[in-house]
Enzyme design. Structure first.
Site, PDB file in Angstrom:
ATOM      1  N   MET A  66       0.807  -1.217   0.000  1.00 47.42           N
ATOM      2  CA  MET A  66       0.000   0.000   0.000  1.00 47.42           C
ATOM      3  C   MET A  66       0.840   1.266   0.000  1.00 47.42           C
ATOM      4  SD  MET A  66      -3.222  -0.226  -0.288  1.00 47.42           S
ATOM      5  CE  MET A  66      -3.751   1.324   0.440  1.00 47.42           C
ATOM      6  N   VAL A  69       7.519   3.943   2.432  1.00 47.79           N
ATOM      7  CA  VAL A  69       7.756   4.657   3.683  1.00 47.79           C
ATOM      8  C   VAL A  69       9.118   5.329   3.624  1.00 47.79           C
ATOM      9  CG1 VAL A  69       7.941   4.457   6.200  1.00 47.79           C
ATOM     10  CG2 VAL A  69       6.335   2.996   4.943  1.00 47.79           C
ATOM     11  N   LYS A  84       4.510   7.823   5.073  1.00 48.63           N
ATOM     12  CA  LYS A  84       4.026   6.789   4.159  1.00 48.63           C
ATOM     13  C   LYS A  84       3.253   7.463   3.038  1.00 48.63           C
ATOM     14  CE  LYS A  84       1.784   2.293   3.971  1.00 48.63           C
ATOM     15  NZ  LYS A  84       1.240   1.170   4.762  1.00 48.63           N
ATOM     16  N   ASP A 178      -4.029  -7.848   9.363  1.00 43.29           N
ATOM     17  CA  ASP A 178      -2.735  -8.261   8.824  1.00 43.29           C
ATOM     18  C   ASP A 178      -1.697  -8.377   9.938  1.00 43.29           C
ATOM     19  OD1 ASP A 178      -1.012  -9.092   6.828  1.00 43.29           O
ATOM     20  OD2 ASP A 178      -0.345  -7.058   6.331  1.00 43.29           O
TER      21      ASP A 178
END
Length: 473
Positions: A66, A69, A84, A178
């Site tokens: 996603m 960073v 991020k 997750d």
């Protein structure tokens, strides 16, 4: 071979990424170009332009499914942060944008010492990004690669903090989805931070997925996650059960060459016996892990904290309702318990027998003792009484005082531990041998109220749980 989504190394022939869970069978069709080296260089330039005057972007820290960073410095506050950012190639899908915005909104709303704090979210330029606390430490994944298996008390200390964070999130309507060693970070004092709520789902909202693919890391996903069913906090508990199995057993419970085989194992196969991989654990630990890995969410513990409490022996570790333990496993558990009981009985029996031999009849001299094995020359004949020499009076054998084992578990993370006024160190778990009797304990940690207590220890294990209170402003 590397995953086109997060750049993680993959074995040849892989069908899914073991890090981000992406389907990698046809990378060309789904690869976001912004996550290759050239794309990251362009993304870095765009981020520096958009945050100029507010942040100094230093370097890339990590890539994930996603986003990317970065290490950065917030100029006004002079603090180092992590930023991020969602690559532009992923913003073409409205589902991806919504997931990213929800991630920032969800994580920013969670205020817990074991959940990474969010500082700021972008107002909405060409890039979507947010800044968060920069963590000092290393992931549990890194630790497990170095040591394979962790000590039982150490595992409980780590999982207890993760469970506290998860239960807090669940109470606020958020499921992480997750949980894995890579998202659990430990600092040098043993404090645990749960990171990456990137695919967290707010229970009140419908699930958003641009591609329709599974979101999560396959080795740690719950059966209901694989089935596409509704996800609750029980799914996080299952993932935490997999992490516990890995910490104690040295491997994940299920492995496979393809995504389909792994899915089938999580959904239909019982986990392998942890007893075979780690036979030195207390019996309740095996039951607790097996229950956390139950196929049905309703068969697991009520909360993640209950699971860790049962693992530690603070709550009864009741087996999965209706579950019949396999004959092999049942025999092994009975055999292990039988060996332990027999060893204890044998040791006790030896003590009694030796004590009885010393107490029955008059004391023997060394010469008399030798007649039992074969008398040397000059020894008294069998049947004659041997008197101890006047110059060598009989003395009782010295006895060693039994010691007490002090085991301290700090449920709120690390603290400075003082025993009888002496500093023992900064740690979440402390263990040492002490003489039985009364001892003083003191615990200190910035941001918390100091705690003093007196404890009377008995011979054997003495387990103490300490929960410190946060200092009021």
């Amino acid at each position: 071979m590397r995953c086109a989504h997060c750049a993680s190394p993959l074995p040849d022939g892989s069908e899914f990424c073991t890090n981000c869970g992406a389907d990698v069978r046809n990378p060309a069709s789904t690869a976001p170009a912004s996550l290759d080296d050239a794309g990251v260089a362009k993304l870095t330039r765009l981020l520096r332009e958009e945050t100029a005057g507010e942040y100094v972007i230093e370097r890339e820290l990590a890539r994930g499914g996603m986003g990317v960073v970065y290490l950065a410095t917030e100029i006004q506050l002079r603090r180092r942060v992590a930023i991020k950012v969602l690559p532009p190639a992923l913003t073409f899908g409205e589902g991806a944008i919504e997931r990213f915005r929800r991630e920032a909104r969800t994580a920013a709303a969670l205020d817990h010492p074991n959940i990474i704090p969010i500082y700021r979210v972008s107002a909405g330029g060409e890039l979507l990004w947010y800044s968060m606390k920069l963590l000092e430490g290393r992931s549990l994944d890194t630790l497990l690669k170095e040591r394979e298996q962790l000590e039982f008390e150490e595992t409980i200390a780590i999982l207890g903090q993760v469970a506290d964070a998860l239960d807090y999130a669940h109470e606020h309507g958020v499921v992480h989805r997750d949980i894995k060693p890579g998202n659990i970070v430990l600092d040098e004092r043993g404090h645990v931070t749960v990171t990456d709520f990137g695919i967290a789902k707010e229970i009140q909202e419908a699930s958003v997925s641009a591609s329709g693919h599974l979101l999560g890391t396959p080795y740690y996903m719950s059966p209901e996650h694989y089935r596409g069913a509704d996800i609750s906090g029980a799914a996080d508990q299952y993932s935490l059960g997999v992490v516990a199995f890995q910490c104690l057993g040295g491997c994940v419970p299920f492995d496979a060459a393809t995504a389909y085989e792994l899915l089938n194992k999580h959904v239909s196969e019982p986990p392998p016996p942890l007893l075979e991989l780690r036979p030195d654990l207390p019996p309740h630990a095996y039951v607790a892990v097996e229950r956390a890995l139950a196929k049905s969410p309703g068969d697991r513990f009520a909360t993640a904290a209950d699971f860790v409490s049962a693992l530690a022996g603070r709550l009864p570790a009741v087996a999965v309702p209706g579950r019949v333990v396999s004959g092999r496993r049942s025999r092994m558990i009975k055999w292990g318990a039988g060996v332990a009981a027999a060893a204890a009985t044998l040791y006790a029996g030896m003590t009694v027998l030796r004590g009885g031999a010393q107490e029955a009849g008059p004391a023997r001299s060394p010469a008399a003792a030798d007649t039992l094995v074969g008398a040397p020359a000059g020894a008294p004949a069998p049947g004659e009484r041997a008197e101890p020499p006047a110059s060598r009076p009989s003395r009782p054998a010295p006895t060693r005082a039994p010691m007490a084992v002090l085991i301290i578990r700090l449920t709120t993370g690390w603290a400075r531990v003082y025993v009888d006024g002496d500093l023992r160190g900064e740690r979440p778990v402390h263990r040492e041998h002490l003489p039985p009797g009364t001892h003083t304990l003191r615990f200190e940690r910035p941001g918390f109220m100091p705690l003093d207590t007196t404890l009377t220890l008995r011979a054997g294990d003495n387990v103490v749980e300490i929960r410190m209170r946060r200092a009021t402003p």
